[in-house]
Write an enzyme that holds these catalytic residues in place. Structure first.
Site, short mmCIF file in Angstrom:
data_model
loop_
_atom_site.label_atom_id
_atom_site.label_comp_id
_atom_site.label_asym_id
_atom_site.label_seq_id
_atom_site.Cartn_x
_atom_site.Cartn_y
_atom_site.Cartn_z
CD GLU A 89 -1.16 -0.85 3.54
OE1 GLU A 89 -2.26 -1.28 3.19
OE2 GLU A 89 -0.76 -0.89 4.71
CB CYS A 102 3.25 7.44 3.25
SG CYS A 102 3.85 6.19 4.40
CB CYS A 109 7.65 -5.39 8.22
SG CYS A 109 9.03 -4.53 9.02
CB CYS A 113 6.54 -2.92 15.46
SG CYS A 113 8.16 -2.36 14.91
CB CYS A 116 3.19 -2.57 13.05
SG CYS A 116 3.29 -2.42 11.26
CB SER A 190 10.48 5.84 8.70
OG SER A 190 10.10 5.29 9.93
CB CYS A 332 2.13 0.91 7.91
SG CYS A 332 2.73 0.48 9.53
S1 SF4 Z 1 6.12 -0.45 12.40
FE1 SF4 Z 1 7.44 -0.41 10.56
S2 SF4 Z 1 9.27 -1.57 11.21
FE2 SF4 Z 1 7.65 -2.09 12.68
S3 SF4 Z 1 6.70 -3.97 11.87
FE3 SF4 Z 1 5.53 -2.19 11.08
S4 SF4 Z 1 6.42 -1.76 9.08
FE4 SF4 Z 1 7.89 -3.01 10.20
#
Ligand code: SF4
Length: 349
Positions: A89, A102, A109, A113, A116, A190, A332
């Site tokens: 996205e 963005c 990923c 995190c 997320c 980032s 995200c």
């Molecule tokens: S916040 Fe960023 S670095 Fe952390 S899991 Fe999500 S996409 Fe990955």
């Protein structure tokens, strides 16, 4: 088949072989960057025979638009389907004169995190340079003819510093006057804070704005929220950030997602003040945006204000990021999961 939007594609060489001058490769890409053509057939200043050769050997697009959503505040979000059916996205944000995009750097990923949605399924693969450039092109096309992209943040799905080799050529296209002509100072990368990769970026090109996602200022809590921290540790992250600052001379930005009852106490604020003492830093506080299926809560207005007041009272520069596009799941990873759930027949949350 080659990708037209890959700066390393053999377009210029192929055109030279066919007896065309070097400027023609730029002109061909310009058609697409400027949003005037979506196929070689539409490039009406090219001889028909050349259009046919390009059509046979090069592909303009590597993605298709799976969904396009628009929020009331003007934020637009694209869910793009890649050639292998994976989805990423990217978002266009409107803020005053700013037109910020963005973009994502990976499918999924690996950083994990806990709050997320992008990291829930791990990392699938790196995006190619063409796939990264294509996000810019597709988002730029959402603007009216008298508006241009002004800023890029690499803050979508993925850890950008884990895909630096493909990201940097794409950002070079963003800067190139023949591409989007966006000043390097308006491009932010980032990262969760991978020291070796931060040092590599400092060596290769320290002109980008670096934003380090902290989310906690003490190791135990940070490891709980950002598991990759266990193997790295805050001290190493901060030392690498300091080295980047020395190389770039630009103020560092630290991102801090504020989770209700988790990292928003006065003690958490004091830890952050201590960590940043003596550093030229800006803290972006991002009140958490609840994700369906995850247990984390938004901070209360009172705890958010107390946290920010404590930082400011100690002289820390703080900015509170507004949650633009919250209605279209612009945090995200959310849109991709939602669509994946729909594809699997799940009920919308
Ligand atoms: S916040 Fe960023 S670095 Fe952390 S899991 Fe999500 S996409 Fe990955």
């Amino acid at each position: 088949m080659h990708h037209l939007l890959d700066p390393a594609s053999p377009l210029a060489g192929r055109l030279a072989e066919l007896g065309h001058s070097p400027w023609r490769a730029k002109a061909v890409r310009r058609w697409v960057f400027a949003g005037r053509a979506s196929s070689f057939a539409e490039m009406t200043d090219l001889p028909k025979a050349l259009r046919a050769v390009l059509e046979a050997e090069f592909r303009v697009w590597t993605t298709t638009i799976a969904t396009h959503s628009t929020a009331e505040d003007g934020t637009e979000k694209l869910l793009l389907e890649l050639h292998d059916r994976h989805r990423i996205e990217c978002v266009l944000l409107r803020d005053g004169d700013r037109r910020t995009v963005c973009i994502s750097s990976q499918v999924g990923c690996a950083m994990g995190c806990v709050f997320c949605a992008s990291g829930l399924d791990g990392v699938v693969r790196n995006l190619s340079t063409a796939e990264i450039v294509e996000q810019l092109v597709r988002l730029a096309r959402l603007l009216p003819p008298d508006e241009r992209l002004s800023h890029v943040v690499v803050m979508g799905m993925g850890e950008p510093l884990a895909n630096l080799d493909r990201l940097l050529p794409a950002l070079a296209v963003a800067q190139d006057p023949e591409g989007f002509g966006i000043s390097q100072r308006r491009i932010t990368i980032s990262t969760v804070g991978l020291p070796a990769a931060i040092d590599r970026l400092a060596d290769l090109n320290p002109g980008y704005h670096l934003a380090v996602s902290l989310h906690a200022a003490a190791d135990t809590l940070r490891t709980r929220l950002v598991p990759v921290n266990e193997a790295i540790g805050l001290e190493a992250v901060m030392e690498a950030a300091d080295r980047y600052w020395e190389a770039s001379g630009r103020r560092l930005t630290f991102e801090y997602v504020l989770l209700g009852g988790i990292n928003d106490s006065p003690g958490d604020a004091r830890d952050l003040v201590r960590l940043l003492a003596g550093r030229a830093a800006l803290v972006n506080v991002i009140p958490y945006n609840a994700v369906a299926g995850l247990p984390w809560k938004e901070p209360t207005a009172a705890s958010r204000d107390r946290f920010i007041d404590l930082l400011r009272a100690s002289g820390v520069n703080v900015q509170v990021r507004r949650r633009k596009g919250a209605r279209i799941d612009a945090a995200c990873g959310q849109l991709r999961r939602l669509a994946a759930g729909r594809a699997a027949g799940a009920t919308d949350p």
